[in-house]
Design a protein around this motif. Structure first.
Motif, short mmCIF file in Angstrom:
data_model
loop_
_atom_site.label_atom_id
_atom_site.label_comp_id
_atom_site.label_asym_id
_atom_site.label_seq_id
_atom_site.Cartn_x
_atom_site.Cartn_y
_atom_site.Cartn_z
N LEU A 98 -5.12 -1.72 -7.41
CA LEU A 98 -4.07 -1.21 -6.37
C LEU A 98 -3.58 -2.60 -5.42
N TYR A 99 -2.27 -2.48 -5.21
CA TYR A 99 -1.56 -3.46 -4.46
C TYR A 99 -0.91 -3.26 -3.14
N TYR A 100 -1.64 -3.54 -2.17
CA TYR A 100 -1.25 -3.11 -0.70
C TYR A 100 -0.71 -4.31 -0.06
N ASP A 101 0.59 -4.12 0.55
CA ASP A 101 1.34 -5.07 1.49
C ASP A 101 0.46 -5.37 2.61
N ASP A 102 1.19 -6.18 3.49
CA ASP A 102 0.41 -6.72 4.74
C ASP A 102 0.25 -5.32 5.82
N SER A 103 1.24 -4.46 5.64
CA SER A 103 0.91 -3.13 6.51
C SER A 103 -0.07 -2.18 6.10
N GLY A 104 -0.71 -2.44 5.00
CA GLY A 104 -1.69 -1.57 4.59
C GLY A 104 -1.01 -0.46 3.31
N GLY A 145 -5.29 4.51 1.87
CA GLY A 145 -4.85 3.45 2.46
C GLY A 145 -5.74 2.34 2.40
N LEU A 146 -5.02 1.16 2.56
CA LEU A 146 -6.11 -0.06 2.53
C LEU A 146 -7.60 0.23 3.42
N GLN A 147 -7.49 0.55 4.67
CA GLN A 147 -8.34 0.60 5.48
C GLN A 147 -9.52 1.60 4.96
N THR A 148 -8.77 2.46 4.28
CA THR A 148 -9.96 3.56 3.88
C THR A 148 -10.69 2.92 2.59
N GLN A 149 -10.07 2.10 1.78
CA GLN A 149 -10.47 1.49 0.54
C GLN A 149 -11.70 0.70 1.11
N ASP A 168 -0.54 -11.54 3.00
CA ASP A 168 0.61 -10.75 2.62
C ASP A 168 0.49 -9.60 1.71
N TYR A 169 -0.43 -9.97 0.78
CA TYR A 169 -0.79 -8.93 -0.21
C TYR A 169 -2.34 -8.79 -0.33
#
Length: 215
Positions: A98-104, A145-149, A168-169
């Protein structure tokens, strides 16, 4: 005459049942054979020292090595199973990147069931791994989302969570022991893909999920 017809009908039904049973055995056997050819084994619970051992074998940095909390599946299945049926199915696959950007936000999603290929999963199908982030493979969604992960990641050695400051990623890679070489190949191609980005900071977090599947 009627009695003879009944006997014939019983024999036909018996043959039909035998054929169905034989087909079932054949499909089951083929499934086992195919699984073995992929190098996949039955999921079993593993201890931390085993995860550390395989992480070293798969070239995973100790500081980036995590375990997926078993509560993660409970979270997925707490979502609307009708509205998010396909998305939930995608997020509980054993091999993922899973690729997340800096905004999650999730900006690229790689999953085993979309890879295809035999006897190895073809992660670079249609050359999607020749750019960073990779081109689209699995559908992008927003249910995790990233924070959930990050809430469901448990560190193996250091008692701290993953640091993603100034990244950044963030790439989260799900791997395991029971998928054998398929895990190793996924990790290798994700690491190779990350090297394509030379200007921005990329953080890869490796998450073992053997124990969640062994349950």
């Amino acid at each position: 005459m009627i009695h003879l017809q009944n006997i014939l009908n019983m024999r036909v039904e018996r043959v039909r049942l035998v054929m169905i049973f034989t087909l079932f055995l054949t499909l089951t056997s083929c499934s086992s054979i195919v699984t073995a050819l992929y190098g996949i084994k039955q999921p079993v619970a593993v201890k931390e020292h085993t995860i550390v051992k395989y992480a070293k074998k798969y070239n995973i940095p100790v500081s980036d090595n995590y375990v997926l909390d078993t509560a993660y599946f409970s979270y997925l299945f707490s979502l609307d199973s009708i509205k998010f049926k396909a998305q939930i199915k995608n997020h509980y696959q054993p091999l993922q990147a899973l690729y997340y950007d800096d905004s999650g936000h999730l900006c690229s999603f790689q999953i085993n069931c979309y890879a295809g290929g035999f006897p190895n999963l073809k992660w670079n199908r249609n050359n999607i791994m020749t750019t960073f982030p990779p081109k689209q493979q699995a559908p992008i969604d927003s249910i995790v989302g990233l924070q959930t992960q990050l809430k469901f990641l448990k560190p193996i050695l250091p008692a701290v969570g993953p640091s993603i400051n100034n990244c950044d990623y963030i790439v989260i890679v799900y791997w395991n022991k029971f998928m054998g070489r398929q895990s190793k190949r996924l990790i290798r191609i994700i690491q190779k893909n990350a090297k394509l980005e030379s200007k921005k900071r990329v953080k890869i977090i490796y998450v073992n999920n053997d124990n969640i599947f062994s349950r």
